[in-house]
Motif scaffolding. Structure first.
Motif, PDB file in Angstrom:
ATOM      1  N   LYS A 125       0.824  -1.212   0.000  1.00  0.00           N
ATOM      2  CA  LYS A 125       0.000   0.000   0.000  1.00  0.00           C
ATOM      3  C   LYS A 125       0.858   1.263   0.000  1.00  0.00           C
ATOM      4  CE  LYS A 125      -2.859  -0.217   3.299  1.00  0.00           C
ATOM      5  NZ  LYS A 125      -3.687  -0.105   4.491  1.00  0.00           N
ATOM      6  N   ASN A 126       1.965   1.220   0.746  1.00  0.00           N
ATOM      7  CA  ASN A 126       2.791   2.420   0.930  1.00  0.00           C
ATOM      8  C   ASN A 126       4.272   2.032   0.979  1.00  0.00           C
ATOM      9  OD1 ASN A 126       3.654   5.002   1.520  1.00  0.00           O
ATOM     10  ND2 ASN A 126       3.080   4.898   3.672  1.00  0.00           N
ATOM     11  N   PRO A 127       4.851   1.649  -0.148  1.00  0.00           N
ATOM     12  CA  PRO A 127       6.237   1.176  -0.137  1.00  0.00           C
ATOM     13  C   PRO A 127       7.240   2.298   0.141  1.00  0.00           C
ATOM     14  CG  PRO A 127       5.400   1.241  -2.386  1.00  0.00           C
ATOM     15  CD  PRO A 127       4.252   1.587  -1.482  1.00  0.00           C
ATOM     16  N   PRO A 128       8.279   2.008   0.911  1.00  0.00           N
ATOM     17  CA  PRO A 128       9.361   2.969   1.102  1.00  0.00           C
ATOM     18  C   PRO A 128      10.296   2.933  -0.108  1.00  0.00           C
ATOM     19  CG  PRO A 128       9.918   0.944   2.203  1.00  0.00           C
ATOM     20  CD  PRO A 128       8.544   0.744   1.616  1.00  0.00           C
ATOM     21  N   LYS A 129      11.282   3.778  -0.111  1.00  0.00           N
ATOM     22  CA  LYS A 129      12.312   3.713  -1.159  1.00  0.00           C
ATOM     23  C   LYS A 129      13.372   2.677  -0.802  1.00  0.00           C
ATOM     24  CE  LYS A 129      15.325   6.436  -4.047  1.00  0.00           C
ATOM     25  NZ  LYS A 129      15.477   7.745  -4.659  1.00  0.00           N
ATOM     26  N   LEU A 130      13.605   2.508   0.511  1.00  0.00           N
ATOM     27  CA  LEU A 130      14.608   1.568   1.010  1.00  0.00           C
ATOM     28  C   LEU A 130      13.968   0.695   2.083  1.00  0.00           C
ATOM     29  CD1 LEU A 130      17.519   0.501   1.229  1.00  0.00           C
ATOM     30  CD2 LEU A 130      18.019   2.440   2.730  1.00  0.00           C
ATOM     31  N   PHE A 131      13.949  -0.611   1.841  1.00  0.00           N
ATOM     32  CA  PHE A 131      13.387  -1.572   2.786  1.00  0.00           C
ATOM     33  C   PHE A 131      14.518  -2.455   3.297  1.00  0.00           C
ATOM     34  CE2 PHE A 131      11.323  -5.694   3.735  1.00  0.00           C
ATOM     35  CZ  PHE A 131      10.498  -5.259   4.762  1.00  0.00           C
ATOM     36  N   ILE A 132      14.671  -2.518   4.623  1.00  0.00           N
ATOM     37  CA  ILE A 132      15.790  -3.217   5.254  1.00  0.00           C
ATOM     38  C   ILE A 132      15.260  -4.254   6.235  1.00  0.00           C
ATOM     39  CG2 ILE A 132      17.716  -2.937   6.867  1.00  0.00           C
ATOM     40  CD1 ILE A 132      18.016  -0.057   5.694  1.00  0.00           C
ATOM     41  N   CYS A 133      15.864  -5.436   6.194  1.00  0.00           N
ATOM     42  CA  CYS A 133      15.562  -6.442   7.203  1.00  0.00           C
ATOM     43  C   CYS A 133      16.821  -7.240   7.514  1.00  0.00           C
ATOM     44  CB  CYS A 133      14.428  -7.356   6.759  1.00  0.00           C
ATOM     45  SG  CYS A 133      14.773  -8.316   5.301  1.00  0.00           S
ATOM     46  N   GLY A 134      16.730  -8.084   8.506  1.00  0.00           N
ATOM     47  CA  GLY A 134      17.821  -8.968   8.913  1.00  0.00           C
ATOM     48  C   GLY A 134      17.292 -10.387   8.934  1.00  0.00           C
ATOM     49  N   HIS A 135      17.566 -11.093   9.999  1.00  0.00           N
ATOM     50  CA  HIS A 135      17.007 -12.399  10.347  1.00  0.00           C
ATOM     51  C   HIS A 135      17.635 -13.580   9.610  1.00  0.00           C
ATOM     52  CE1 HIS A 135      14.172 -15.219  12.025  1.00  0.00           C
ATOM     53  NE2 HIS A 135      13.713 -15.545  10.837  1.00  0.00           N
ATOM     54  N   SER A 136      17.813 -13.511   8.316  1.00  0.00           N
ATOM     55  CA  SER A 136      18.240 -14.686   7.550  1.00  0.00           C
ATOM     56  C   SER A 136      19.731 -15.001   7.698  1.00  0.00           C
ATOM     57  CB  SER A 136      17.940 -14.487   6.064  1.00  0.00           C
ATOM     58  OG  SER A 136      18.794 -13.497   5.528  1.00  0.00           O
ATOM     59  N   HIS A 137      20.514 -14.027   8.153  1.00  0.00           N
ATOM     60  CA  HIS A 137      21.975 -14.133   8.224  1.00  0.00           C
ATOM     61  C   HIS A 137      22.587 -14.240   6.820  1.00  0.00           C
ATOM     62  CE1 HIS A 137      22.518 -15.232  12.711  1.00  0.00           C
ATOM     63  NE2 HIS A 137      21.299 -14.781  12.530  1.00  0.00           N
ATOM     64  N   ILE A 138      21.819 -13.921   5.798  1.00  0.00           N
ATOM     65  CA  ILE A 138      22.290 -13.985   4.415  1.00  0.00           C
ATOM     66  C   ILE A 138      22.300 -12.578   3.837  1.00  0.00           C
ATOM     67  CG2 ILE A 138      21.815 -14.869   2.087  1.00  0.00           C
ATOM     68  CD1 ILE A 138      20.308 -17.200   3.506  1.00  0.00           C
ATOM     69  N   LEU A 139      23.475 -12.094   3.478  1.00  0.00           N
ATOM     70  CA  LEU A 139      23.587 -10.777   2.869  1.00  0.00           C
ATOM     71  C   LEU A 139      22.922 -10.810   1.494  1.00  0.00           C
ATOM     72  CD1 LEU A 139      26.545  -8.414   2.884  1.00  0.00           C
ATOM     73  CD2 LEU A 139      25.435  -8.921   0.724  1.00  0.00           C
ATOM     74  N   LYS A 140      22.027  -9.845   1.274  1.00  0.00           N
ATOM     75  CA  LYS A 140      21.334  -9.794  -0.007  1.00  0.00           C
ATOM     76  C   LYS A 140      20.873  -8.371  -0.264  1.00  0.00           C
ATOM     77  CE  LYS A 140      18.028 -12.585  -2.516  1.00  0.00           C
ATOM     78  NZ  LYS A 140      17.106 -13.713  -2.384  1.00  0.00           N
ATOM     79  N   VAL A 141      21.152  -7.876  -1.461  1.00  0.00           N
ATOM     80  CA  VAL A 141      20.668  -6.576  -1.898  1.00  0.00           C
ATOM     81  C   VAL A 141      19.946  -6.826  -3.216  1.00  0.00           C
ATOM     82  CG1 VAL A 141      21.295  -4.244  -2.625  1.00  0.00           C
ATOM     83  CG2 VAL A 141      22.572  -5.353  -0.776  1.00  0.00           C
ATOM     84  N   GLN A 142      18.698  -6.371  -3.284  1.00  0.00           N
ATOM     85  CA  GLN A 142      17.875  -6.681  -4.446  1.00  0.00           C
ATOM     86  C   GLN A 142      16.927  -5.527  -4.720  1.00  0.00           C
ATOM     87  OE1 GLN A 142      15.769 -10.327  -3.793  1.00  0.00           O
ATOM     88  NE2 GLN A 142      14.794 -10.326  -5.803  1.00  0.00           N
ATOM     89  N   TYR A 143      16.786  -5.182  -5.979  1.00  0.00           N
ATOM     90  CA  TYR A 143      15.825  -4.151  -6.349  1.00  0.00           C
ATOM     91  C   TYR A 143      14.479  -4.795  -6.641  1.00  0.00           C
ATOM     92  CZ  TYR A 143      13.852   0.082  -8.182  1.00  0.00           C
ATOM     93  OH  TYR A 143      13.052   1.175  -8.353  1.00  0.00           O
TER      94      TYR A 143
END
Length: 164
Positions: free
Chosen positions: A100-118
């Protein structure tokens, strides 16, 4: 312009390798699973800290930090949460609001797996810095750093802290 250090999943661990990069940043953002609050106490003494609690964090961390932290940094709308999922597989607890209201930058952790994705559907950048602590299945401790200049996210770097 702000220099950001993004970390997650410290699981009560902080050391000189992490602090070296903290000292080079303007702000530190922590995407949850802090562990002992001594970690964030050290970070707050050095830099502006924005953080969320994670699934391993106790009532003290949950009292000090939110589950979701949404804010503006310069001209960038940022949303940090611990268990966020990935594009097309976002966590059910946040999916509706995210769509409904996406940010420009969405950040999370938890998986312990580094990942950057558009995420092309939501027109947002998704970041997970992996884990910089020593607990968990990851083999290399990682963080991310980048700059926010106005409405631009730039100069993204992966920081590898070596094996745990």
């Amino acid at each position: 312009m702000k220099k950001i250090l993004l970390l997650s999943d410290t699981h009560s661990h902080i050391d000189d390798a992490i602090l070296k990069y903290v000292n080079q940043a303007d702000e530190v953002w922590h995407a949850g699973d802090i562990g002992n609050l001594e970690v964030t106490d050290v970070l707050k003494k050095l830099k502006t800290l924005r953080a969320v609690y994670g699934n391993i964090d106790d009532d003290k961390a949950r009292g000090e930090f939110p589950l979701n932290n949404r804010f503006m940094c310069e001209g960038v709308d940022v949303w940090i949460t611990h268990i966020g999922g990935y594009p097309d597989k976002y966590n059910a607890n946040i999916r509706e609001e995210l769509y409904k209201n996406p940010p420009k930058l969405f950040i999370c952790g938890h998986s312990h797996i580094l990942k950057v994705q558009y995420d092309k559907k939501l027109n947002l950048l998704h970041m997970n810095p992996g884990a910089c602590g020593k607990s968990g299945f990851h083999t290399i401790r990682t963080m991310l750093r980048f700059k926010i200049d106005g409405d631009k996210i730039q100069d993204l770097e992966i920081i590898e802290l070596g094996s745990k």
